[in-house]
Design a protein around this motif. Sequence first.
Motif, PDB file in Angstrom:
ATOM      1  N   UNK A 134      -4.421 -12.280   5.130  1.00 52.69           N
ATOM      2  CA  UNK A 134      -3.521 -11.209   4.705  1.00 52.69           C
ATOM      3  C   UNK A 134      -3.713 -10.754   3.265  1.00 52.69           C
ATOM      4  N   UNK A 135      -3.963 -11.697   2.333  1.00 55.11           N
ATOM      5  CA  UNK A 135      -4.134 -11.298   0.939  1.00 55.11           C
ATOM      6  C   UNK A 135      -5.372 -10.435   0.744  1.00 55.11           C
ATOM      7  N   UNK A 136      -6.397 -10.651   1.583  1.00 52.72           N
ATOM      8  CA  UNK A 136      -7.585  -9.812   1.521  1.00 52.72           C
ATOM      9  C   UNK A 136      -7.383  -8.508   2.292  1.00 52.72           C
ATOM     10  N   UNK A 137      -6.611  -8.589   3.364  1.00 55.94           N
ATOM     11  CA  UNK A 137      -6.347  -7.412   4.192  1.00 55.94           C
ATOM     12  C   UNK A 137      -5.651  -6.321   3.383  1.00 55.94           C
ATOM     13  N   UNK A 138      -4.677  -6.697   2.570  1.00 58.63           N
ATOM     14  CA  UNK A 138      -3.883  -5.700   1.839  1.00 58.63           C
ATOM     15  C   UNK A 138      -4.512  -5.303   0.504  1.00 58.63           C
ATOM     16  N   UNK A 139      -5.609  -5.952   0.160  1.00 58.79           N
ATOM     17  CA  UNK A 139      -6.241  -5.691  -1.132  1.00 58.79           C
ATOM     18  C   UNK A 139      -6.598  -4.223  -1.286  1.00 58.79           C
ATOM     19  N   UNK A 182      13.679 -10.379  -3.783  1.00 59.19           N
ATOM     20  CA  UNK A 182      14.398  -9.821  -2.641  1.00 59.19           C
ATOM     21  C   UNK A 182      13.821  -8.469  -2.226  1.00 59.19           C
ATOM     22  N   UNK A 183      12.856  -7.974  -3.000  1.00 59.24           N
ATOM     23  CA  UNK A 183      12.242  -6.680  -2.702  1.00 59.24           C
ATOM     24  C   UNK A 183      10.740  -6.870  -2.605  1.00 59.24           C
ATOM     25  N   UNK A 184      10.325  -7.562  -1.566  1.00 62.20           N
ATOM     26  CA  UNK A 184       8.914  -7.879  -1.394  1.00 62.20           C
ATOM     27  C   UNK A 184       8.082  -6.617  -1.174  1.00 62.20           C
ATOM     28  N   UNK A 185       6.833  -6.626  -1.629  1.00 63.89           N
ATOM     29  CA  UNK A 185       5.938  -5.534  -1.260  1.00 63.89           C
ATOM     30  C   UNK A 185       5.669  -5.606   0.237  1.00 63.89           C
ATOM     31  N   UNK A 186       5.660  -4.468   0.899  1.00 64.14           N
ATOM     32  CA  UNK A 186       5.488  -4.413   2.350  1.00 64.14           C
ATOM     33  C   UNK A 186       4.329  -3.483   2.681  1.00 64.14           C
ATOM     34  N   UNK A 187       3.490  -3.914   3.605  1.00 64.04           N
ATOM     35  CA  UNK A 187       2.384  -3.097   4.085  1.00 64.04           C
ATOM     36  C   UNK A 187       2.546  -2.877   5.588  1.00 64.04           C
ATOM     37  N   UNK A 188       2.229  -1.674   6.036  1.00 64.84           N
ATOM     38  CA  UNK A 188       2.299  -1.332   7.455  1.00 64.84           C
ATOM     39  C   UNK A 188       0.898  -1.023   7.978  1.00 64.84           C
ATOM     40  N   UNK A 189       0.628  -1.460   9.227  1.00 63.83           N
ATOM     41  CA  UNK A 189      -0.682  -1.247   9.835  1.00 63.83           C
ATOM     42  C   UNK A 189      -0.553  -0.864  11.305  1.00 63.83           C
ATOM     43  N   UNK A 190      -1.340   0.121  11.720  1.00 67.46           N
ATOM     44  CA  UNK A 190      -1.600   0.325  13.139  1.00 67.46           C
ATOM     45  C   UNK A 190      -2.803  -0.562  13.442  1.00 67.46           C
ATOM     46  N   UNK A 191      -2.626  -1.519  14.339  1.00 69.07           N
ATOM     47  CA  UNK A 191      -3.686  -2.490  14.585  1.00 69.07           C
ATOM     48  C   UNK A 191      -4.027  -2.583  16.064  1.00 69.07           C
ATOM     49  N   UNK A 192      -5.321  -2.694  16.388  1.00 67.88           N
ATOM     50  CA  UNK A 192      -5.684  -2.922  17.787  1.00 67.88           C
ATOM     51  C   UNK A 192      -5.237  -4.307  18.224  1.00 67.88           C
ATOM     52  N   UNK A 193      -4.944  -4.451  19.501  1.00 66.43           N
ATOM     53  CA  UNK A 193      -4.534  -5.741  20.068  1.00 66.43           C
ATOM     54  C   UNK A 193      -5.785  -6.521  20.445  1.00 66.43           C
ATOM     55  N   UNK A 194      -5.812  -7.796  20.114  1.00 68.51           N
ATOM     56  CA  UNK A 194      -6.934  -8.656  20.476  1.00 68.51           C
ATOM     57  C   UNK A 194      -6.531  -9.561  21.621  1.00 68.51           C
ATOM     58  N   UNK A 195      -7.435  -9.693  22.589  1.00 67.20           N
ATOM     59  CA  UNK A 195      -7.188 -10.571  23.731  1.00 67.20           C
ATOM     60  C   UNK A 195      -8.233 -11.678  23.766  1.00 67.20           C
ATOM     61  N   UNK A 196      -7.820 -12.844  24.216  1.00 71.64           N
ATOM     62  CA  UNK A 196      -8.757 -13.959  24.359  1.00 71.64           C
ATOM     63  C   UNK A 196      -9.876 -13.538  25.306  1.00 71.64           C
ATOM     64  N   UNK A 256       4.289  -8.841   4.854  1.00 69.66           N
ATOM     65  CA  UNK A 256       4.776  -9.013   3.485  1.00 69.66           C
ATOM     66  C   UNK A 256       4.763 -10.495   3.113  1.00 69.66           C
ATOM     67  N   UNK A 257       4.728 -10.811   1.801  1.00 72.20           N
ATOM     68  CA  UNK A 257       4.759 -12.214   1.379  1.00 72.20           C
ATOM     69  C   UNK A 257       6.070 -12.866   1.770  1.00 72.20           C
ATOM     70  N   UNK A 258       6.010 -14.136   2.095  1.00 72.49           N
ATOM     71  CA  UNK A 258       7.206 -14.887   2.457  1.00 72.49           C
ATOM     72  C   UNK A 258       8.138 -15.040   1.259  1.00 72.49           C
ATOM     73  N   UNK A 259       9.417 -14.791   1.477  1.00 75.25           N
ATOM     74  CA  UNK A 259      10.416 -14.981   0.415  1.00 75.25           C
ATOM     75  C   UNK A 259      10.416 -16.429  -0.071  1.00 75.25           C
TER      76      UNK A 259
END
Length: 231
Positions: free
Chosen positions: A60-65, A79-93, A182-185
Amino acid sequence: MTTSMSSHGDLSLEAGAGCAFCPTERELTDLYLHRKINNVALPGDTGSFIHVADVYSAEPEKLVERLHRAPGTGKGDVHKMPVWYFFSPVRYVRGRRTNARGEPGRRSRTIKGAAGTGKHWHSEKGERPVKGGSDYGGYEQYFSYKVKNPSSGKDERGGWIMWEYGISPEHGGGDLVLCKIYPSFHAVAADEPVSYPVVNPKKRRHRPAATPRILRRARGGNTRTTTTNTQ
């Protein structure tokens, strides 16, 4: 919090200052994800901060870079974490969307290229309907980022949280989801080593004039839905 949606899925919005992007769960599934799946234009300039990427392609830290976080998030307060939104493809086994019995295939949420490190998104709760109901079978699921401790072999918290939003297959879901990361509180409050980039907002690309934005503002303890016209 006041939010209204018309029969066409559009929001009833009001102009105002001090805005932040904080959509409801229903809006994430019915207004944003459903439109994206059906190649319908998204409201306003949300394309500048709802990114298109495989959330399982990197830690995640590299993903949002170097990616813009949602407006109004990450103000320096835990209490106001940075938030990132992504449209992501679904991965299946094994890449199989359905198994031999025609049932939905098992999803893979291991970080790509991290085999043996135990880096993965761990489901903390099963899928549940989004709050407020959904016209498209919208659901949400909660995940925490886990990393295997090489000494103990046990999974440990990696300091990140993800909410995954999807819609039912009969409405086009199954191949694309919308993820909120987002980072864990707890990680930040405990001063655990969680890093995330700070993107200079002045470097955002130019926005065309009079473009509506789906935003909200806090006022008197209540959150109000607003829209602005950028100049």
